[in-house]
Each structure stands twice: as C-alpha cells, then as structure tokens.
Design an enzyme around this catalytic site. Structure first.
Site, PDB file in Angstrom:
ATOM      1  N   ALA A 250      36.005  42.306  34.067  1.00  0.00           N
ATOM      2  CA  ALA A 250      37.240  41.556  33.952  1.00  0.00           C
ATOM      3  C   ALA A 250      38.386  42.524  34.210  1.00  0.00           C
ATOM      4  O   ALA A 250      38.200  43.743  34.160  1.00  0.00           O
ATOM      5  CB  ALA A 250      37.368  40.943  32.569  1.00  0.00           C
ATOM      6  N   LYS A 251      39.542  41.951  34.485  1.00  0.00           N
ATOM      7  CA  LYS A 251      40.671  42.810  34.839  1.00  0.00           C
ATOM      8  C   LYS A 251      41.027  43.778  33.714  1.00  0.00           C
ATOM      9  O   LYS A 251      41.589  44.823  33.928  1.00  0.00           O
ATOM     10  CB  LYS A 251      41.870  41.959  35.220  1.00  0.00           C
ATOM     11  CG  LYS A 251      41.659  41.326  36.587  1.00  0.00           C
ATOM     12  CD  LYS A 251      42.892  40.748  37.210  1.00  0.00           C
ATOM     13  CE  LYS A 251      42.593  40.363  38.667  1.00  0.00           C
ATOM     14  NZ  LYS A 251      43.132  39.113  39.084  1.00  0.00           N
TER      15      LYS A 251
END
Ligand code: GLU
Length: 278
Positions: A250-251
């Site tokens: 995920a970012k």
C-alpha cells in the site's frame, strides 16, 4: 486492436504492487501487438500532488516501460465528466445526498438485522431539498440504483467478461454490491467510477487490466456503461502482490516504493525478474 492502460492516481510514490500491475498491462499489450496507455487519475485535487505525478513517469521509465503521448490527465477533462453527470441527472438517475459520511455509516448500522450493508437512499422531499440548498448545505450526487433498475428493466443483461484467471468467464454484474454510489462530491466534482468508465470508452480501451482490489468496482462501472451507452471492455483483474508479511503493498509502505528500491541499488532487470517478468 488491443488497447490497455495503467491508470495510477498520483497520491503517493509507486510501489512494487504498481510495478506488477503496470508490467502486467504493458506485457499484455506487447503480446497482442497492441497499444499501452498511461492515464493520470488526478481528479481528487485534495489528495493528488504534482511531485507524485512526475515520479510516476520517472519510475515507469526506469522500469523500462514506454507509453503513448499525450498522456490523459483527468484533471484536464473535467468538462467531459460533468457532461456525463449532467446526462445522468437529466435522466433522473441521480439524487442529492446531504448526509455526512458519519450519518451514512450510522444509517447503515441502524438498519435491522444488517438489512442494509451499503447505502441506499432517495431524494429529499422537494421543500426539504430546497431549504437545504438555500442554506448552502453541502451535498453529493448519488446514483439511484432504484431509478437505474427501473430505467434498464433490471440488471440481468449487465454482464462482463473476466479473463483474470487466464480463462474467459462471463460475470453477472451486481451493482447492488456498492449501493447508491457517490458520483460527485462538493470538494471533488466527479468521482472515480464515472471518470474511469468515460475515459476507458473515450480512449478506446479494449482490456482493463488492474488489481483485483478493483474487481468489485467493475459491477457499478458496468452499470454506468449501460446508462451512458458506452462499450464494455474485457476485464483482467490480476492478483495483488503481497510483501513478506503476507500483507498487500500500500502507499503507506515507504520501504517498497520504486524510488526506495532504486536508491538501494536494485536494478530494473532484477525487479522485473522478481515480479515474474522477462
Ligand atoms: N486510479 C485507480 C487507482 O489508482 C485505478 C483505476 C483503474 O485501474 O480502473 O487505484
């Protein structure tokens, strides 16, 4: 002609999961002697940053990808999306929703026996709506599943082809899964579903190749295609890459951004090989 795209939102640096997704689409286009497009999904001005957009180009070039110019940036085409929104509204398929996120969540929680897992609503009475508008109350435009169902005579005819597993299968679209989705907000004039559906059609995308976290979104996107008279591409939802801890990237996982890997001296060839390409 086979046309596919990689459509990141510049809300953070690309990570290994993005590299996998972009390589999957790029390799598929190559295999079919087709076209590969990059699209910048930057309609949410509250979250997108120019620096992230610049980094997308750098990171994908480093990875060895190339794409057609000009790149479509959604923020430059807001009129297209507003036009589609206006058509849906004129067709009586949208309603104004003045509830806050909190109120929507509470309403879902209050429904008896989990009867409402996603939000389904209705327009306010005209006098009430006029009063809220006069007060300047913020609202979102929601797609009315009830109106859509009436308009299309049910959702039975809404199907799409899913080739993600390598075998084509026909999937029955169930727009009910997402409830009455928001298609425009006060701060973000148009929402993701509408922009994606319109862009894929305008750009002649024949194959949507993206992570399976977006598989569920396909159901309402298929509905929007029907309501707007747009073609339905073939879908290939690919598995999501997970880190050594089994969680998907995920970012927020800074360590696995492509810039970080590059700074650590990882070569693009090594990364492509690790991801199963070449
Ligand atoms: N912009 C979306 C994202 O970054 C992807 C949209 C799509 O591939 O349909 O998650």
């Amino acid at each position: 002609m086979f046309v596919t795209r990689f459509a990141p939102s510049p809300t953070g640096y690309l990570h290994k999961g993005h590299a996998f997704s972009a390589l999957t689409a790029f390799t598929a286009a190559r295999a079919e002697a087709g076209r590969f497009l990059l699209r910048i999904e930057d309609i949410d001005a509250t979250r997108c940053r120019p620096a992230y957009e610049a980094a997308i180009g750098e990171d994908l070039t480093w990875l060895g990808l190339s794409w057609e110019a000009p790149v479509r940036r959604q923020s430059e085409h807001l009129d297209d999306y507003h036009g589609a929104l206006a058509r849906l509204e004129a067709d009586g398929l949208l309603y104004r929703c003045f509830r806050t996120r909190r109120e929507v969540a509470d309403e879902i929680a209050r429904a008896p026996h989990g009867a409402m897992e996603v939000f389904r609503g209705a327009p306010l009475r005209p006098e009430e709506e006029a009063r809220r508008l006069a007060e300047g109350a913020p609202f979102a435009w929601r797609l009315s599943l009830e109106a859509a169902e009436r308009r299309l005579g049910g959702f039975k005819a809404l199907t799409f082809i899913e080739e993600g597993s390598g075998v084509a299968r026909t999937v029955q679209a169930r727009p009910q899964l997402g409830g009455d989705v928001v298609l425009a907000r006060k701060d973000v004039g148009v929402a993701y579903h509408l922009a994606v559906v319109l862009d894929d059609a305008l750009q002649g995308v024949t194959h949507v190749i993206r992570g399976e976290d977006l598989a569920e979104a396909t159901h309402v996107q298929r509905l929007l295609q029907a309501l707007l008279g747009l073609p339905t591409p073939i879908y290939r939802h690919h598995r999501l890459l997970t880190g050594s801890d089994g969680r998907r990237f995920a970012k927020r996982d800074k360590a696995e951004t492509l810039r970080e890997l590059r700074a650590r001296g990882i070569t693009p060839a090594a990364l492509r090989q690790e991801l199963g390409f070449d």
